[in-house]
Design a protein around this motif. Structure first.
Motif, PDB file in Angstrom:
ATOM      1  N   GLU A 141       9.933  13.542 -14.362  1.00  0.00           N
ATOM      2  CA  GLU A 141      11.047  14.448 -13.731  1.00  0.00           C
ATOM      3  C   GLU A 141      10.491  15.652 -13.080  1.00  0.00           C
ATOM      4  OE1 GLU A 141      13.298  17.124 -16.841  1.00  0.00           O
ATOM      5  OE2 GLU A 141      13.172  14.793 -17.450  1.00  0.00           O
ATOM      6  N   PHE A 142       9.216  16.144 -13.547  1.00  0.00           N
ATOM      7  CA  PHE A 142       8.745  17.488 -13.198  1.00  0.00           C
ATOM      8  C   PHE A 142       8.087  17.222 -11.561  1.00  0.00           C
ATOM      9  CE2 PHE A 142       8.570  17.652 -17.797  1.00  0.00           C
ATOM     10  CZ  PHE A 142       9.502  18.564 -17.904  1.00  0.00           C
ATOM     11  N   GLN A 143       8.013  16.077 -11.057  1.00  0.00           N
ATOM     12  CA  GLN A 143       7.539  15.904  -9.739  1.00  0.00           C
ATOM     13  C   GLN A 143       8.733  15.958  -8.648  1.00  0.00           C
ATOM     14  OE1 GLN A 143       5.276  14.202 -11.919  1.00  0.00           O
ATOM     15  NE2 GLN A 143       4.214  15.896 -11.166  1.00  0.00           N
ATOM     16  N   GLY A 144      10.015  16.296  -9.295  1.00  0.00           N
ATOM     17  CA  GLY A 144      11.086  16.448  -8.493  1.00  0.00           C
ATOM     18  C   GLY A 144      11.558  15.342  -7.611  1.00  0.00           C
ATOM     19  N   THR A 145      12.116  15.433  -6.672  1.00  0.00           N
ATOM     20  CA  THR A 145      12.808  14.306  -5.813  1.00  0.00           C
ATOM     21  C   THR A 145      11.407  13.797  -4.992  1.00  0.00           C
ATOM     22  OG1 THR A 145      14.837  15.252  -5.488  1.00  0.00           O
ATOM     23  CG2 THR A 145      14.004  13.527  -3.894  1.00  0.00           C
ATOM     24  N   ILE A 146      11.432  12.321  -5.204  1.00  0.00           N
ATOM     25  CA  ILE A 146      10.099  11.625  -4.409  1.00  0.00           C
ATOM     26  C   ILE A 146      10.468  10.786  -3.275  1.00  0.00           C
ATOM     27  CG2 ILE A 146       8.396  10.063  -4.819  1.00  0.00           C
ATOM     28  CD1 ILE A 146       8.066  11.256  -7.734  1.00  0.00           C
ATOM     29  N   ASP A 147       9.617  11.101  -2.232  1.00  0.00           N
ATOM     30  CA  ASP A 147       9.806   9.707  -1.034  1.00  0.00           C
ATOM     31  C   ASP A 147       9.115   8.742  -1.417  1.00  0.00           C
ATOM     32  OD1 ASP A 147       9.911   8.342   1.380  1.00  0.00           O
ATOM     33  OD2 ASP A 147       9.952  10.304   2.696  1.00  0.00           O
ATOM     34  N   TRP A 148       9.820   7.729  -2.082  1.00  0.00           N
ATOM     35  CA  TRP A 148       8.819   6.502  -2.358  1.00  0.00           C
ATOM     36  C   TRP A 148       8.190   5.878  -1.097  1.00  0.00           C
ATOM     37  CZ3 TRP A 148       6.460   6.578  -6.687  1.00  0.00           C
ATOM     38  CH2 TRP A 148       7.189   7.377  -7.889  1.00  0.00           C
ATOM     39  N   ALA A 152       4.213   4.875  -0.673  1.00  0.00           N
ATOM     40  CA  ALA A 152       3.584   3.604  -0.465  1.00  0.00           C
ATOM     41  C   ALA A 152       2.931   3.630   0.953  1.00  0.00           C
ATOM     42  CB  ALA A 152       4.676   2.696  -0.415  1.00  0.00           C
ATOM     43  N   ALA A 153       3.065   4.341   1.673  1.00  0.00           N
ATOM     44  CA  ALA A 153       2.585   4.260   3.237  1.00  0.00           C
ATOM     45  C   ALA A 153       1.251   5.266   2.979  1.00  0.00           C
ATOM     46  CB  ALA A 153       3.285   5.120   4.092  1.00  0.00           C
ATOM     47  N   ASP A 154       1.189   6.027   1.723  1.00  0.00           N
ATOM     48  CA  ASP A 154      -0.253   7.002   1.901  1.00  0.00           C
ATOM     49  C   ASP A 154      -1.209   6.163   1.048  1.00  0.00           C
ATOM     50  OD1 ASP A 154      -1.578   9.120   2.227  1.00  0.00           O
ATOM     51  OD2 ASP A 154      -0.849  10.021   0.155  1.00  0.00           O
ATOM     52  N   GLY A 155      -0.864   4.908   0.911  1.00  0.00           N
ATOM     53  CA  GLY A 155      -2.121   3.976   0.032  1.00  0.00           C
ATOM     54  C   GLY A 155      -1.768   3.646  -1.387  1.00  0.00           C
ATOM     55  N   ILE A 156      -0.656   4.202  -1.746  1.00  0.00           N
ATOM     56  CA  ILE A 156      -0.631   4.245  -3.296  1.00  0.00           C
ATOM     57  C   ILE A 156      -0.079   2.640  -3.699  1.00  0.00           C
ATOM     58  CG2 ILE A 156       0.475   5.042  -5.316  1.00  0.00           C
ATOM     59  CD1 ILE A 156      -1.472   6.855  -4.161  1.00  0.00           C
ATOM     60  N   ASP A 157      -0.814   2.202  -4.618  1.00  0.00           N
ATOM     61  CA  ASP A 157      -0.559   0.923  -5.006  1.00  0.00           C
ATOM     62  C   ASP A 157       0.424   0.526  -6.367  1.00  0.00           C
ATOM     63  OD1 ASP A 157      -2.173  -0.342  -2.961  1.00  0.00           O
ATOM     64  OD2 ASP A 157      -4.064   0.241  -4.304  1.00  0.00           O
ATOM     65  N   ASN A 182      13.541   7.205 -10.133  1.00  0.00           N
ATOM     66  CA  ASN A 182      12.050   6.876  -9.950  1.00  0.00           C
ATOM     67  C   ASN A 182      11.672   5.659 -10.044  1.00  0.00           C
ATOM     68  OD1 ASN A 182      11.231   9.599  -9.551  1.00  0.00           O
ATOM     69  ND2 ASN A 182      10.685   9.838 -11.524  1.00  0.00           N
ATOM     70  N   ILE A 183      12.141   4.714 -11.060  1.00  0.00           N
ATOM     71  CA  ILE A 183      11.928   3.407 -11.075  1.00  0.00           C
ATOM     72  C   ILE A 183      12.568   2.768 -10.104  1.00  0.00           C
ATOM     73  CG2 ILE A 183      13.795   2.825 -12.849  1.00  0.00           C
ATOM     74  CD1 ILE A 183      11.457   1.080 -14.073  1.00  0.00           C
ATOM     75  N   THR A 184      13.784   3.066  -9.734  1.00  0.00           N
ATOM     76  CA  THR A 184      14.466   2.356  -8.699  1.00  0.00           C
ATOM     77  C   THR A 184      13.851   2.436  -7.093  1.00  0.00           C
ATOM     78  OG1 THR A 184      16.509   2.656  -9.814  1.00  0.00           O
ATOM     79  CG2 THR A 184      16.781   2.269  -7.355  1.00  0.00           C
ATOM     80  N   GLY A 185      13.263   3.726  -6.900  1.00  0.00           N
ATOM     81  CA  GLY A 185      12.640   3.971  -5.742  1.00  0.00           C
ATOM     82  C   GLY A 185      11.560   3.315  -5.586  1.00  0.00           C
ATOM     83  N   ALA A 186      10.528   3.386  -6.799  1.00  0.00           N
ATOM     84  CA  ALA A 186       9.365   2.774  -6.757  1.00  0.00           C
ATOM     85  C   ALA A 186       9.155   1.336  -6.492  1.00  0.00           C
ATOM     86  CB  ALA A 186       8.636   3.158  -8.201  1.00  0.00           C
ATOM     87  N   LEU A 187      10.130   0.469  -6.981  1.00  0.00           N
ATOM     88  CA  LEU A 187      10.417  -0.869  -6.894  1.00  0.00           C
ATOM     89  C   LEU A 187      10.883  -1.244  -5.696  1.00  0.00           C
ATOM     90  CD1 LEU A 187      12.039  -1.603 -10.401  1.00  0.00           C
ATOM     91  CD2 LEU A 187       9.724  -2.360  -9.702  1.00  0.00           C
ATOM     92  N   ALA A 188      11.567  -0.497  -4.948  1.00  0.00           N
ATOM     93  CA  ALA A 188      12.231  -0.599  -3.718  1.00  0.00           C
ATOM     94  C   ALA A 188      11.059  -0.612  -2.616  1.00  0.00           C
ATOM     95  CB  ALA A 188      13.313   0.257  -3.422  1.00  0.00           C
ATOM     96  N   ALA A 189      10.140   0.250  -3.063  1.00  0.00           N
ATOM     97  CA  ALA A 189       8.946   0.829  -1.983  1.00  0.00           C
ATOM     98  C   ALA A 189       7.977  -0.407  -2.310  1.00  0.00           C
ATOM     99  CB  ALA A 189       8.452   1.955  -2.208  1.00  0.00           C
ATOM    100  N   GLY A 190       8.168  -1.394  -3.174  1.00  0.00           N
ATOM    101  CA  GLY A 190       7.089  -2.642  -3.198  1.00  0.00           C
ATOM    102  C   GLY A 190       5.779  -1.978  -4.317  1.00  0.00           C
ATOM    103  N   LEU A 191       5.940  -0.899  -4.929  1.00  0.00           N
ATOM    104  CA  LEU A 191       4.821  -0.750  -5.846  1.00  0.00           C
ATOM    105  C   LEU A 191       5.003  -1.364  -7.260  1.00  0.00           C
ATOM    106  CD1 LEU A 191       5.086   3.236  -5.459  1.00  0.00           C
ATOM    107  CD2 LEU A 191       3.456   1.785  -4.059  1.00  0.00           C
ATOM    108  N   GLU A 192       3.709  -1.390  -7.746  1.00  0.00           N
ATOM    109  CA  GLU A 192       3.546  -2.206  -9.302  1.00  0.00           C
ATOM    110  C   GLU A 192       4.180  -0.942  -9.792  1.00  0.00           C
ATOM    111  OE1 GLU A 192       2.257  -5.377 -10.913  1.00  0.00           O
ATOM    112  OE2 GLU A 192       0.340  -5.279  -9.891  1.00  0.00           O
ATOM    113  N   VAL A 193       4.997  -1.404 -11.112  1.00  0.00           N
ATOM    114  CA  VAL A 193       5.504  -0.149 -11.740  1.00  0.00           C
ATOM    115  C   VAL A 193       5.373  -0.490 -13.391  1.00  0.00           C
ATOM    116  CG1 VAL A 193       7.681   0.968 -12.619  1.00  0.00           C
ATOM    117  CG2 VAL A 193       7.128   0.345 -10.194  1.00  0.00           C
ATOM    118  N   GLY A 194       4.733   0.504 -14.334  1.00  0.00           N
ATOM    119  CA  GLY A 194       4.804   0.576 -15.648  1.00  0.00           C
ATOM    120  C   GLY A 194       5.479   1.598 -15.890  1.00  0.00           C
ATOM    121  N   VAL A 195       5.858   1.973 -17.260  1.00  0.00           N
ATOM    122  CA  VAL A 195       6.307   3.140 -17.945  1.00  0.00           C
ATOM    123  C   VAL A 195       5.674   3.595 -18.944  1.00  0.00           C
ATOM    124  CG1 VAL A 195       8.694   2.318 -16.917  1.00  0.00           C
ATOM    125  CG2 VAL A 195       7.971   1.689 -19.442  1.00  0.00           C
ATOM    126  N   TYR A 196       5.914   4.827 -19.185  1.00  0.00           N
ATOM    127  CA  TYR A 196       5.319   5.425 -20.703  1.00  0.00           C
ATOM    128  C   TYR A 196       6.079   6.282 -21.431  1.00  0.00           C
ATOM    129  CZ  TYR A 196       4.453  10.118 -18.564  1.00  0.00           C
ATOM    130  OH  TYR A 196       4.409  11.541 -18.078  1.00  0.00           O
TER     131      TYR A 196
END
Length: 541
Positions: A141-148, A152-157, A182-196
């Motif tokens: 949450e400390f990263q605030g609002t994220i443009d997922w 993804a376009a910046d090369g993050i897998d 975060n998880i909704t946005g990351a999945l929608a952007a096509g990233l592989e997702v894990g949680v901690y």
């Protein structure tokens, strides 16, 4: 003179940034003593500050326009960003990352973003060992609002998202306020997702409780990366502290807690992993008893000598779509490990090993273009094929290095047993494909398999080597064993539920290990070729 003043300014600014929110404030590796119970925080912090200061000074001397960048960054941040403000309710819940964030300097943050935000290219990874390298981040949450989409376009897998934390004082479990977003946005952007979960568990029961908390949170989401226990000491205004640090656990106690978490996660059909910094792994945990490891070590090139699949190399990353600094990570993905994102999972309408889209028959030569005579698995694939145990992905391809799923392996075992009649009904509600329904129903009725819950079998999850031999052990009637796995360097990392099965499989020659490093690799996903080898050896008993 002007350059010296600028270097001093960088060092002052860094003091406020070193405590930025991350999964870990990484101390340098401590010297392992005979029976260490804690790392030495004072020495670690002093050495870390010195290393960080050298890095910032070097960065400062390389910047020809540093003064103007610093002034621009400061003028751009008149007030702390909304993402920097920590609410009173979070502080009351004693979030272990809350104090660090509350005391971050927004001017220093903006300065580093403008002047020297790190990228993955700034780091040197270890040599790849039949692996493929992927770039990732971890967020909370400390990263605030994220443009997922921008991330993804910046090369993050991939991304590993904080889903939960345990209170540093009360021990209460809480959910990260941005988890769903975060998880909704990351999945929608096509990233592989894990949680901690940021753990403060001090008993094995608490470790299992944290696992179940994560399992409940991720239910319904397409999680393809591990569920992680972030095991580290809280760092506050007085240095290291909090319930985990103050519990003064032994290395074995701490290791057992992590493994209790991992066992519960694996039993639910998910992959598990332990996150810890290098000092923790060297001094407070027995790393050789853990499965997957996510190493935190903030340095240009890690000197950590233990095994790790992920490396968190920095807390000062700059990534498009994120307005704060962010943790940077590398994933050393083993070749042959497949998921729904990278390489496919051998399921779906495209045809799978066990969906009947391929063919089976009898042959003395390979019907598959990707199984050749000089491959180590050639004979076992052909024998399994001739026995009707396996089929190809297509009539000409077998994909031996793809990983197998639970549904596929149970179907192979079912065929191996002559496809007996499946009687009765199963309580599993997730058997969506016809090809494995009878196989799973038969296997469940005969106690060969157990679901990840009362109503879920997770047929599309990849199967680990230790789970595969556990199924075969049950098929053989769970015979008594008396041996051990001490001959293998990672024998102690076999999960408790699979210990007898693995001992039996080794004694019978069903599992032969990896001669290159004398390992069993029990938590590794089993490839299709490995499954063939193991089943053929079982049939030879």
């Amino acid at each position: 003179m002007k350059r010296r003043i600028y270097v001093c300014l960088c060092l002052v600014l860094l003091a406020g940034v070193l405590m930025m929110p991350t999964l870990a404030v990484e101390p340098p590796m401590a010297v392992t003593l005979e029976e260490p119970e804690k790392s030495a925080p004072e020495a670690a912090e002093a050495e870390e500050d010195a290393d960080a200061a050298e890095s910032v000074e070097a960065d400062a001397e390389e910047s020809a326009e540093a003064d103007s960048e610093a002034e621009s960054a400061k003028s751009a941040v008149a007030e702390p960003a909304e993402s920097q403000a920590v609410s009173a309710d979070n502080a009351a819940a004693d979030d272990p990352q809350c104090w660090v964030m509350n005391h971050a300097d927004p001017y220093a943050t903006a300065f580093l973003l403008a002047a020297s935000g790190a990228s993955h290219d700034d780091f040197t990874t270890r040599a790849l060992q039949d692996e493929t390298l992927y770039l990732g981040i971890d967020v909370s949450e400390f990263q605030g609002t994220i443009d997922w989409a921008a991330v993804a376009a910046d090369g993050i897998d991939f991304v590993i998202i904080r889903a939960a934390y345990r209170g540093v004082s009360t021990g209460t479990l809480g959910t990260d306020r941005s988890f769903v977003t975060n998880i909704t946005g990351a999945l929608a952007a096509g990233l592989e997702v894990g949680v901690y979960v940021y753990s403060q568990a001090i008993t094995e029961e608490e470790g299992r409780e944290e696992a179940q908390y994560l399992i409940d949170l991720v239910s319904g989401y397409d999680i393809t990366l591990p569920l992680v226990i972030d095991y580290e000491y809280y760092s506050g205004s007085s240095g290291l502290g909090g319930r985990l640090y103050n519990a003064n656990l032994s290395r074995q106690e701490a290791t057992d807690i992590c493994n209790a978490f991992c066992d519960a996660v694996e039993a639910a059909g998910y992959d598990s992993m332990v996150y810890a910094n290098a000092s923790m792994l060297n001094s407070s945990l027995y790393a050789d008893q853990l499965g997957r490891v996510w190493l935190a070590h903030y340095t240009k090139e890690t000197s950590y000598s233990g095994d790790y699949e992920y490396w968190q190399c920095s807390s000062s990353g700059a990534v498009d779509g994120i307005s704060t600094l962010v943790d940077l990570n590398f994933w050393f993905k083993p070749n042959g490990f497949s998921s729904s994102w990278a390489g496919g999972s051998d399921s779906g309408s495209s045809g799978t090993e066990d969906s009947g889209s391929g063919s089976s028959g009898t042959t003395t030569s390979s019907p598959f273009t990707d199984v050749e005579e000089d491959d180590w698995y050639y004979s076992v694939v052909i024998e399994a094929y001739n026995g009707g145990v396996v089929k190809g992905i297509t009539s000409t391809t077998f994909c031996p290095n793809n990983t197998a799923t639970r549904g596929q392996v149970v179907t192979m075992i079912y065929r191996m047993m002559g496809e007996p009649e499946a009687t009765g009904t199963t309580a599993f509600t997730d058997l969506t494909q016809d090809y494995y329904k009878d196989a799973v129903s038969w296997a469940a009725a005969n106690q060969v398999v157990q679901g990840v819950s009362e109503t879920s079998f997770a047929p599309n999850n990849t199967i680990t080597r230790q789970d595969l031999v556990t199924m075969l052990y049950r098929l053989a009637g769970s015979p008594s064993v008396s041996g051990s796995l001490s001959a293998y360097t990672d024998g102690s990392s076999v999960r408790s539920y699979a210990q007898d099965a693995m001992v039996w499989a080794v004694e019978k020659g069903i599992i032969q290990g990896y001669s290159a490093d004398n390992t069993l690799r029990p938590a590794n996903a089993a490839t299709r070729a490995e499954v063939c080898a193991i089943l053929v050896r079982y049939l030879a008993l």
